[in-house]
Scaffold this motif. Structure first.
Motif, mmCIF file in Angstrom:
data_model
loop_
_atom_site.group_PDB
_atom_site.id
_atom_site.type_symbol
_atom_site.label_atom_id
_atom_site.label_comp_id
_atom_site.label_asym_id
_atom_site.label_seq_id
_atom_site.Cartn_x
_atom_site.Cartn_y
_atom_site.Cartn_z
ATOM 1 N N GLU A 215 0.821 -1.216 0.000
ATOM 2 C CA GLU A 215 0.000 0.000 0.000
ATOM 3 C C GLU A 215 0.858 1.271 0.000
ATOM 4 O O GLU A 215 0.452 2.290 -0.570
ATOM 5 N N SER A 217 4.456 1.605 -0.870
ATOM 6 C CA SER A 217 5.531 1.909 -1.813
ATOM 7 C C SER A 217 5.730 0.922 -2.948
ATOM 8 O O SER A 217 6.377 1.262 -3.937
ATOM 9 N N MET A 219 3.529 -0.846 -4.941
ATOM 10 C CA MET A 219 2.511 -1.118 -5.946
ATOM 11 C C MET A 219 3.038 -0.885 -7.359
ATOM 12 O O MET A 219 2.653 -1.579 -8.308
ATOM 13 N N ASP A 220 3.923 0.094 -7.514
ATOM 14 C CA ASP A 220 4.429 0.419 -8.851
ATOM 15 C C ASP A 220 5.607 -0.458 -9.264
ATOM 16 O O ASP A 220 6.014 -0.435 -10.426
ATOM 17 N N ASP A 221 6.160 -1.191 -8.312
ATOM 18 C CA ASP A 221 7.279 -2.092 -8.605
ATOM 19 C C ASP A 221 6.703 -3.481 -8.851
ATOM 20 O O ASP A 221 6.365 -4.208 -7.913
ATOM 21 N N LYS A 222 6.579 -3.845 -10.131
ATOM 22 C CA LYS A 222 5.921 -5.095 -10.480
ATOM 23 C C LYS A 222 6.628 -6.301 -9.895
ATOM 24 O O LYS A 222 5.988 -7.228 -9.366
ATOM 25 N N SER A 225 6.072 -6.382 -6.098
ATOM 26 C CA SER A 225 4.676 -6.649 -5.758
ATOM 27 C C SER A 225 4.321 -8.115 -5.992
ATOM 28 O O SER A 225 3.602 -8.730 -5.196
#
Length: 433
Positions: A215, A217, A219-222, A225
């Motif tokens: 939630e 930091s 989420m944008d790092d595939k 995540s």
């Protein structure tokens, strides 16, 4: 006669239900009225009494004898310890259970002072309060003999009327109720809840931590995540397995699981178990050998037997050496001496591994719920700590047992023994890797 009536009145006082106690009191009252009427008639006419003296004496003797026998049988048949003291704190009556409680032989309690019998202050205080007219209940008493026992003591005063509507103390009657088993069950319940809470807390903490990370930091790092979601999924699966095992074990222990035994072929069941665990064997390069004869049959519930074998074989794979071996074997028609019931025949299914072995001090408790030899390693491999407990209860539901033998550095052998019905022929083993 008087002592017997006093004892019966005292027993009525211990009846927990007020309605039942009232009925019992009414019955005693009716008996007392009948005895009073009989005594009144006996004193009414000397001439009539003289004619019926022999018959009445014989009838009264029989009644007294029967009442005494009834009281004696009631006292000796009680599982609770019963102790009666007089106003001087001397023991005037007791039963066999009380003798066992104080580790004394029959008759050893008679005329002893309570202080000579025990130094337990809780017992002495309860009887002293009863002699002063105060009923005591819920007094917790512990003994520290060969086995620790816990009793719930209740003491009531025994009084008599002096004719002036005042009562004087004649003594006190105490009942020792053994609550050892109840306390042990309560302790087991508390340990179970503590273990369940601990087992659920670990994966739940991991899930919450990674969700929070996603939630904030990641989420944008595939790549991150996906790795975090994989960890969340693994911990969620672990919680699901734990809950499933708890429900399964609870159902088995409650007797809600029916075992439908029949003569079944064992070799195909072992093959199915091995096939279901092929992904786990591949990770550690473990060879699983089905050494069960193709003609072997066993009297069991096929689904429950597969469940037991799956748990045992999975454990043998998890705690094995790299490139190790697991062997499932079968022996039938073995005989064991059953004592008074005579010898019995049984079949034996063994699961042997080439792991590190189990230290001897852990073998006795290995089938307890949540017991682990190496807690960290077991959790790391996804164990719930309930698999062996489930195996034990399912084996006993079949009328059998499960045992373990282990040697450090060589491995372990888990054995399921089931009642035997048909002997089988031996056959060369088949290998599965």
């Amino acid at each position: 006669m008087v002592a017997a009536v006093i004892g019966l009145v005292a027993l009525v006082l211990f009846i927990p239900s007020s309605s039942v106690r009232a009925i019992a009191a009414c019955i005693l009252l009716l008996v007392a009225l009948l005895l009073f009427v009989k005594a009144f008639r006996a004193n009414n006419s000397p001439e009539e009494n003289r004619a019926a003296t022999d018959g009445m004496n014989e009838e009264s003797s029989q009644e007294i004898f029967a009442l005494g026998k009834l009281f004696e049988a009631t006292m000796s048949g009680m599982r609770e310890g019963l102790l009666v003291v007089d106003k001087d704190m001397r023991v005037v009556a007791s039963n066999a259970a009380a003798h066992g409680l104080f580790n004394l032989s029959q008759g050893a309690l008679k005329a002893q002072r309570l202080t000579e019998l025990t130094r337990n202050p809780a017992i002495y205080s309860a009887f002293l309060d009863a002699l002063q007219g105060t009923e005591c209940s819920g007094v917790r008493v512990q003994t520290h003999g060969p086995e620790r026992l816990v009793f719930d003591l209740r003491v009531v005063p025994l009084t008599s009327s002096n004719g002036n509507e005042t009562e004087s103390s004649m003594g006190a009657l105490g009942v020792f109720i053994d609550v050892t088993r109840i306390e042990r069950l309560e302790q087991i319940r508390q340990e179970f809840l503590s273990n369940v809470s601990h087992e659920l807390r670990t994966p739940l903490t991991a899930i919450l931590a990674f969700v929070e990370t996603l939630e904030t930091s990641a989420m944008d790092d595939k790549e991150s995540s996906e790795r975090f979601l994989s960890i969340i999924r693994r911990n969620a699966a672990r919680m699901q397995d734990l809950i499933d095992d708890i429900l399964e074990l609870s159902a088995i222990e409650a007797g809600n699981v029916q075992v439908r035994s029949e003569q079944i072929e064992l070799h195909p069941i072992v093959n199915d178990v091995v096939a279901s665990l092929v992904s786990k064997t591949a990770v550690q390069d473990i060879m699983v050998i089905n050494a069960v004869s193709r003609e072997a049959t066993v009297y069991a519930d096929a689904r429950r037997l597969e469940q037991m074998l799956t748990n045992l074989v999975e454990n043998a794979i998890k705690f094995n050496r790299a490139a190790g071996k697991v062997t499932i074997s079968f022996a039938s028609g073995l005989t064991v001496n059953g004592g008074e019931s005579g010898s019995r025949r049984f079949d034996r299914i063994s699961v042997e591994d080439t792991g590190e072995g189990i230290p001897a001090q852990h073998l006795e408790r290995l089938f307890e719920r949540f017991y682990r030899v190496d807690r960290a390693r077991s959790r790391e491999m996804g164990g719930t700590g309930l698999g062996l407990a489930i195996v034990k209860h399912l084996a006993r539901a079949h009328g059998g047992e499960v045992t373990v033998a282990s040697e450090l550095g060589k491995g372990s052998i888990f054995t399921i023994e089931l009642p035997s019905r048909i002997q089988t022929k031996s056959d060369p083993p088949s290998h599965t890797k």
